[in-house]
Enzyme design. Structure first.
Site, mmCIF file in Angstrom:
data_model
loop_
_atom_site.group_PDB
_atom_site.id
_atom_site.type_symbol
_atom_site.label_atom_id
_atom_site.label_comp_id
_atom_site.label_asym_id
_atom_site.label_seq_id
_atom_site.Cartn_x
_atom_site.Cartn_y
_atom_site.Cartn_z
ATOM 1 N N TYR A 1 82.389 -17.079 21.585
ATOM 2 C CA TYR A 1 81.804 -17.044 22.936
ATOM 3 C C TYR A 1 82.027 -15.691 23.618
ATOM 4 O O TYR A 1 81.193 -15.274 24.435
ATOM 5 C CB TYR A 1 82.296 -18.240 23.776
ATOM 6 C CG TYR A 1 81.597 -19.505 23.323
ATOM 7 C CD1 TYR A 1 80.252 -19.694 23.613
ATOM 8 C CD2 TYR A 1 82.240 -20.455 22.547
ATOM 9 C CE1 TYR A 1 79.567 -20.808 23.160
ATOM 10 C CE2 TYR A 1 81.564 -21.589 22.093
ATOM 11 C CZ TYR A 1 80.228 -21.754 22.411
ATOM 12 O OH TYR A 1 79.541 -22.849 21.951
ATOM 13 N N HIS B 1 73.901 -27.068 29.864
ATOM 14 C CA HIS B 1 74.992 -26.835 28.897
ATOM 15 C C HIS B 1 75.984 -25.779 29.375
ATOM 16 O O HIS B 1 76.648 -25.152 28.562
ATOM 17 C CB HIS B 1 74.396 -26.427 27.543
ATOM 18 C CG HIS B 1 73.576 -27.519 26.911
ATOM 19 N ND1 HIS B 1 72.539 -27.280 26.047
ATOM 20 C CD2 HIS B 1 73.663 -28.866 27.038
ATOM 21 C CE1 HIS B 1 72.001 -28.442 25.658
ATOM 22 N NE2 HIS B 1 72.668 -29.421 26.247
HETATM 23 P P1 NAD Z 1 66.506 -23.931 19.376
HETATM 24 O O1 NAD Z 1 67.099 -22.673 18.823
HETATM 25 O O2 NAD Z 1 66.832 -25.220 18.740
HETATM 26 O O3 NAD Z 1 64.899 -23.805 19.335
HETATM 27 C C1 NAD Z 1 64.236 -22.689 19.827
HETATM 28 C C2 NAD Z 1 62.772 -23.038 20.004
HETATM 29 O O4 NAD Z 1 62.131 -21.937 20.635
HETATM 30 C C3 NAD Z 1 62.010 -23.299 18.697
HETATM 31 O O5 NAD Z 1 61.242 -24.464 18.869
HETATM 32 C C4 NAD Z 1 61.072 -22.075 18.542
HETATM 33 O O6 NAD Z 1 59.799 -22.419 18.016
HETATM 34 C C5 NAD Z 1 60.919 -21.620 19.966
HETATM 35 N N1 NAD Z 1 60.733 -20.182 20.117
HETATM 36 C C6 NAD Z 1 61.331 -19.152 19.459
HETATM 37 N N2 NAD Z 1 60.908 -17.979 19.947
HETATM 38 C C7 NAD Z 1 60.033 -18.264 20.942
HETATM 39 C C8 NAD Z 1 59.255 -17.478 21.847
HETATM 40 N N3 NAD Z 1 59.294 -16.133 21.827
HETATM 41 N N4 NAD Z 1 58.478 -18.109 22.741
HETATM 42 C C9 NAD Z 1 58.392 -19.476 22.784
HETATM 43 N N5 NAD Z 1 59.094 -20.265 21.943
HETATM 44 C C10 NAD Z 1 59.912 -19.655 21.058
HETATM 45 O O7 NAD Z 1 66.786 -23.918 20.932
HETATM 46 P P2 NAD Z 1 67.073 -25.102 21.935
HETATM 47 O O8 NAD Z 1 66.090 -26.210 21.788
HETATM 48 O O9 NAD Z 1 67.288 -24.484 23.277
HETATM 49 O O10 NAD Z 1 68.457 -25.599 21.299
HETATM 50 C C11 NAD Z 1 69.402 -26.005 21.876
HETATM 51 C C12 NAD Z 1 70.691 -25.175 22.079
HETATM 52 O O11 NAD Z 1 70.663 -23.791 21.885
HETATM 53 C C13 NAD Z 1 70.996 -25.319 23.524
HETATM 54 O O12 NAD Z 1 72.094 -26.151 23.602
HETATM 55 C C14 NAD Z 1 71.347 -23.932 24.053
HETATM 56 O O13 NAD Z 1 72.524 -24.016 24.853
HETATM 57 C C15 NAD Z 1 71.596 -23.160 22.816
HETATM 58 N N6 NAD Z 1 71.287 -21.725 22.816
HETATM 59 C C16 NAD Z 1 71.091 -21.035 23.985
HETATM 60 C C17 NAD Z 1 70.774 -19.693 23.948
HETATM 61 C C18 NAD Z 1 70.586 -18.955 25.255
HETATM 62 O O14 NAD Z 1 71.261 -19.281 26.224
HETATM 63 N N7 NAD Z 1 69.687 -17.978 25.330
HETATM 64 C C19 NAD Z 1 70.632 -19.026 22.730
HETATM 65 C C20 NAD Z 1 70.857 -19.773 21.543
HETATM 66 C C21 NAD Z 1 71.171 -21.112 21.616
#
Ligand code: NAD
Ligand code: ZN
Length: 236
Positions: A53, A106
Site C-alpha cells: 500500500y 473501499h
Molecule cells: P477491475 O480491475 O476488476 O476491472 C476494471 C474494468 O475496467 C474492466 O472491466 C475493464 O474492461 C475496464 N477498463 C479498463 N480500462 C478501461 C478504460 N480506459 N475505460 C473504461 N473501462 C476500462 O476493477 P474494479 O471492478 O474496480 O475491481 C475492483 C477493485 O479494484 C476495487 O476494489 C478497487 O478498490 C480496486 N482497484 C482500485 C484502483 C484505483 O483506485 N484506481 C486500481 C486498481 C484496483
C-alpha cells in the site's frame, strides 16, 4: 426528482496511468492478490502488505484526473441533489477533479486507520512507517483500504443510495463487476448504462445500454445521457 447513481471502478482511472487489477499489465500479474490484498495475507505478513500500500500511495502522487473524472465532477457539482457518486477506487482523482461528496466504498489510499481507536486521518502520499495515531498515540496503524475478506462499512451507504435512486438511472464506469455486482445492481433501476473498454457478456446483458470504449472517449456520450435523464426522465 430524477436521480442518478454513478458507480466507478479501476477502469475510470486507467487512462490516468493507475493500473487496474484484472487487465493485462494489471496489478495481479505482478502480485499475488491473496498475499497483498486479503485479511489472511495481512495476518501472515503485515509488512509485505503495508509495503504494497506504500507503493500504491506513492504511485498516485503524480497522477492527474482524466476527462471522465472531470465529466463526473462537473455533473455532480451542477446537480448535487440528483447525482450520487460512489467509487470502488482508492485513488483521489475524483477529488482532484474537484468532485464533491465522493463516497469511497473501499476506503482511500491517502488515509490511515488506527487499529486501537478507529481514528482515520490523511497522510498524503508518503509511507505508513513512523506514523502514530494523532488521537490515541497508538503505533498500531494501517492503510484504510478494504481488503478481501474484510468488512466494508460503506456498503451500507451503497444500499441506501440504491434504494434512494432505484427509479432512476444507474451508470457504471470501468468496473468488471467481480467485486461489487454491478450487473445485479443494474436490475434495480429503471435505466442503466455500462461503460467498459472490453465486453463482459455476463454483465453487459443486465444493462439498458452498453458503451464499449475507453472512459475518456465515452465521457461526452455519458454526459449527454445523464443530462437528458435529469431533464426528461428518459434514456436518450
Ligand atoms: P477491475 O480491475 O476488476 O476491472 C476494471 C474494468 O475496467 C474492466 O472491466 C475493464 O474492461 C475496464 N477498463 C479498463 N480500462 C478501461 C478504460 N480506459 N475505460 C473504461 N473501462 C476500462 O476493477 P474494479 O471492478 O474496480 O475491481 C475492483 C477493485 O479494484 C476495487 O476494489 C478497487 O478498490 C480496486 N482497484 C482500485 C484502483 C484505483 O483506485 N484506481 C486500481 C486498481 C484496483
Ligand atoms: Zn488511535
Amino acid at each position: 426528482m430524477n436521480k442518478v447513481l454513478i458507480l466507478s471502478g479501476a477502469g475510470l482511472s486507467a487512462e490516468s496511468g493507475i493500473r487496474t487489477f484484472r487487465d493485462s499489465n494489471g496489478l495481479w500479474e505482478e502480485f499475488d492478490v491473496m498475499e497483498v490484498c486479503s485479511a489472511e495475507g495481512f495476518i501472515k505478513d503485515r509488512s509485505k502488505v503495508l509495503d504494497f500500500y506504500d507503493m500504491r500511495r506513492r504511485d498516485i502522487a503524480d497522477k492527474q484526473p482524466n476527462a471522465a473524472h472531470l465529466m463526473i465532477a462537473e455533473l455532480k457539482n451542477a446537480f448535487p441533489e440528483n447525482i450520487a457518486v460512489l467509487t470502488q477506487n482508492v485513488d483521489d482523482l475524483l477529488e482532484r477533479a474537484e468532485c464533491t461528496d465522493v463516497i469511497h466504498l473501499h476506503g482511500t489510499l491517502r488515509d490511515l486507520r488506527c487499529e486501537s481507536c478507529g481514528h482515520i486521518w490523511d497522510i498524503g502520499y508518503g509511507p505508513v512507517k513512523g506514523h502514530i495515531c494523532p488521537q490515541c498515540r497508538s503505533g498500531n496503524v494501517r492503510h484504510n483500504v478494504v481488503m478481501f475478506h474484510e468488512p466494508a462499512p460503506e456498503y451500507q451507504t451503497l444500499y441506501e443510495k440504491i434504494t434512494e435512486c432505484h427509479k432512476g438511472l444507474f451508470v457504471a464506469i470501468g468496473t468488471s463487476g467481480q467485486v461489487i455486482d454491478a450487473g445485479g445492481i443494474a436490475k434495480y433501476f429503471r435505466f442503466s448504462v455500462l461503460n467498459n473498454r472490453d465486453p463482459e457478456p455476463s454483465m453487459d446483458y443486465c444493462f439498458s445500454k452498453v458503451i464499449h470504449r475507453k472512459a475518456t472517449e465515452a465521457a461526452p456520450e455519458i454526459r449527454k445521457i445523464i443530462l437528458n435523464f435529469i431533464n426528461s426522465g428518459e434514456l436518450a
